[in-house]
Enzyme design. Structure first.
Site, PDB file in Angstrom:
ATOM      1  N   GLU A   1     -29.808 -35.823  46.640  1.00  0.00           N
ATOM      2  CA  GLU A   1     -29.504 -36.493  47.917  1.00  0.00           C
ATOM      3  C   GLU A   1     -29.439 -35.474  49.049  1.00  0.00           C
ATOM      4  O   GLU A   1     -29.740 -35.805  50.200  1.00  0.00           O
ATOM      5  CB  GLU A   1     -28.198 -37.291  47.770  1.00  0.00           C
TER       6      GLU A   1
ATOM      7  N   GLY B   1     -22.129 -40.471  38.732  1.00  0.00           N
ATOM      8  CA  GLY B   1     -21.947 -40.879  40.119  1.00  0.00           C
ATOM      9  C   GLY B   1     -21.094 -42.129  40.229  1.00  0.00           C
ATOM     10  O   GLY B   1     -19.865 -42.086  40.111  1.00  0.00           O
ATOM     11  N   GLY B   2     -21.734 -43.268  40.426  1.00  0.00           N
ATOM     12  CA  GLY B   2     -21.015 -44.509  40.692  1.00  0.00           C
ATOM     13  C   GLY B   2     -19.920 -44.830  39.686  1.00  0.00           C
ATOM     14  O   GLY B   2     -18.800 -45.232  40.072  1.00  0.00           O
TER      15      GLY B   2
ATOM     16  N   SER C   1     -27.237 -42.896  36.654  1.00  0.00           N
ATOM     17  CA  SER C   1     -26.774 -44.207  36.173  1.00  0.00           C
ATOM     18  C   SER C   1     -26.053 -44.123  34.827  1.00  0.00           C
ATOM     19  O   SER C   1     -26.135 -45.060  34.016  1.00  0.00           O
ATOM     20  CB  SER C   1     -27.944 -45.206  36.099  1.00  0.00           C
TER      21      SER C   1
ATOM     22  N   HIS D   1     -28.127 -31.052  44.883  1.00  0.00           N
ATOM     23  CA  HIS D   1     -28.234 -32.472  44.528  1.00  0.00           C
ATOM     24  C   HIS D   1     -29.435 -33.096  45.239  1.00  0.00           C
ATOM     25  O   HIS D   1     -29.732 -32.759  46.378  1.00  0.00           O
ATOM     26  CB  HIS D   1     -26.940 -33.210  44.905  1.00  0.00           C
TER      27      HIS D   1
ATOM     28  N   GLY E   1     -28.417 -44.043  40.818  1.00  0.00           N
ATOM     29  CA  GLY E   1     -27.962 -45.222  41.544  1.00  0.00           C
ATOM     30  C   GLY E   1     -28.828 -46.447  41.363  1.00  0.00           C
ATOM     31  O   GLY E   1     -28.706 -47.419  42.094  1.00  0.00           O
TER      32      GLY E   1
ATOM     33  N   ASN F   1     -19.136 -37.001  40.252  1.00  0.00           N
ATOM     34  CA  ASN F   1     -19.593 -36.775  41.623  1.00  0.00           C
ATOM     35  C   ASN F   1     -19.270 -38.030  42.427  1.00  0.00           C
ATOM     36  O   ASN F   1     -19.960 -39.036  42.310  1.00  0.00           O
ATOM     37  CB  ASN F   1     -21.106 -36.496  41.637  1.00  0.00           C
ATOM     38  N   TRP F   2     -18.218 -37.929  43.210  1.00  0.00           N
ATOM     39  CA  TRP F   2     -17.783 -39.108  43.973  1.00  0.00           C
ATOM     40  C   TRP F   2     -18.645 -39.359  45.199  1.00  0.00           C
ATOM     41  O   TRP F   2     -18.478 -40.348  45.884  1.00  0.00           O
ATOM     42  CB  TRP F   2     -16.315 -38.947  44.384  1.00  0.00           C
ATOM     43  N   LYS F   3     -19.533 -38.421  45.523  1.00  0.00           N
ATOM     44  CA  LYS F   3     -20.419 -38.578  46.690  1.00  0.00           C
ATOM     45  C   LYS F   3     -19.584 -38.895  47.934  1.00  0.00           C
ATOM     46  O   LYS F   3     -18.479 -38.378  48.074  1.00  0.00           O
ATOM     47  CB  LYS F   3     -21.498 -39.614  46.400  1.00  0.00           C
TER      48      LYS F   3
ATOM     49  N   GLU G   1     -31.109 -34.517  36.656  1.00  0.00           N
ATOM     50  CA  GLU G   1     -30.910 -35.838  37.255  1.00  0.00           C
ATOM     51  C   GLU G   1     -32.250 -36.364  37.771  1.00  0.00           C
ATOM     52  O   GLU G   1     -32.640 -36.060  38.916  1.00  0.00           O
ATOM     53  CB  GLU G   1     -29.922 -35.764  38.421  1.00  0.00           C
TER      54      GLU G   1
HETATM   55  P1  13P Z   1     -25.244 -42.436  39.605  1.00  0.00           P
HETATM   56  O1  13P Z   1     -24.454 -42.196  38.347  1.00  0.00           O
HETATM   57  O2  13P Z   1     -24.533 -43.307  40.596  1.00  0.00           O
HETATM   58  O3  13P Z   1     -26.640 -42.893  39.308  1.00  0.00           O
HETATM   59  O4  13P Z   1     -25.382 -41.026  40.341  1.00  0.00           O
HETATM   60  C1  13P Z   1     -25.798 -39.933  39.593  1.00  0.00           C
HETATM   61  C2  13P Z   1     -25.655 -38.736  40.419  1.00  0.00           C
HETATM   62  O5  13P Z   1     -26.356 -38.554  41.390  1.00  0.00           O
HETATM   63  C3  13P Z   1     -24.599 -37.777  40.047  1.00  0.00           C
HETATM   64  O6  13P Z   1     -24.710 -36.606  40.761  1.00  0.00           O
END
Ligand code: 13P
Length: 289
Positions: free
Chosen positions: A103, A246-247, A225, A101, A185, A9-11, A179
């Site tokens: 977010e 994510g990151g 994470s 998600h 994050g 997930n590149w957000k 999640e």
């Molecule tokens: P991180 O891996 O950056 O914590 O993000 C997880 C996430 O929200 C994947 O959808």
């Protein structure tokens, strides 16, 4: 047997100018034949990522490539919804989509009921769907994590009309990502055992909703994470089927490590007798009824 899946997930990161090259690099460095790979870039980068993943360097030994996913989808098919993207618009660009998600629950006020409608729209368009669920820190500290996630799963799937989704078929297009919000994050991860317990609870909820086989066919991923160092703790759990990253998913070295570790789990699950069968899920047809 459930597939092992690593979804990126590149957000809100990358641009159309650089996303294709990054996707190609990650694709070339993650050619694990037993692992289902998915990259979910921003909408405006979907075409660049699709094209970047089209090269032969990205294809694994079994012929499977990297799938492209969107990070969201609107629940309606078309209309006066400024700035939104429907499932039909993703045709030719993406075969997967993330819905719910945290977010988007936080920033766009998405409710379980709305997410359920997105699930139905995604299903109707033949998209494989990653439904995200997870508790807040205070909910975990109060011992309510499993109850919160249970309510999210019920809220999303009930709202989506289970009969229309085809629950009796076991929802083969559905993947659930657990999640925990406090792990996203933050550099802090859940414990593998806690994530596995949540996966068991999620499948029990699916079974209670009428899913055949006790929900056993639905992959459950862990997200929050995840790095190449932490992925092993989750994949050591038989109830966890991969990760939503994510990151770390923006870093080719990290993705190479994560997918390599996932490949070990996938190969172990398949066993020698199965070594000839492809890893990737069968193509999905759009649901027209
Ligand atoms: P991180 O891996 O950056 O914590 O993000 C997880 C996430 O929200 C994947 O959808």
């Amino acid at each position: 047997m459930r597939h092992v899946i690593v979804a990126a997930n590149w957000k809100m990161n990358t641009t159309p100018a650089d996303a294709g090259e990054l996707a190609a690099t990650i694709g070339a460095r993650t050619r694990e034949p037993d692992v289902v790979r998915v990259i979910c870039p921003p909408f405006v980068c979907l075409a660049a990522v699709r094209d970047g993943l089209a090269g032969p360097d990205v294809v694994a030994a079994d012929g499977s490539g990297v799938a492209v996913g969107a990070q969201n989808v609107h629940h309606e098919q078309a209309g006066a919804f400024t700035g939104e993207t429907s499932a039909a618009m993703l045709a030719g660009l993406a075969t997967w989509v993330i819905v719910g998600h945290s977010e988007r629950r936080r920033d766009a006020g998405e409710t379980d009921e709305l997410i359920g409608r997105k699930l139905r729209a995604a299903r109707a368009a033949g998209l494989r769907t990653i439904l995200c669920v997870g508790e807040q820190l205070d909910e975990r500290e109060a011992g309510r994590a499993e109850a919160v996630v249970d309510a999210q799963v019920r809220g999303c799937l009930d709202g989506a009309d289970l009969a229309a989704l085809g629950v009796e078929d076991g929802l083969p297009w559905l993947t659930i990502a657990y999640e925990p919000v406090w792990a996203i994050g933050t550099g802090r991860t859940a414990r593998g055992a806690d994530a596995a317990a949540m996966a068991v609870r999620i499948r029990a909820t699916l079974a209670a909703l009428g899913m055949p086989g006790g929900g056993d066919g639905v992959p459950v991923l862990y997200g929050g994470s995840v790095t190449s160092s932490s992925i092993g703790e989750f994949l050591a759990e038989p109830d966890i089927d991969g990760a939503l990253v994510g990151g770390a998913s923006l870093k080719p070295d990290e993705m190479a490590g994560i997918v390599a570790r996932a490949g070990l789990t996938a190969a172990a699950r398949r066993g020698p007798a199965d070594s000839g069968s492809p890893a990737g899920p069968a193509p999905l047809a759009a649901k027209t009824t």
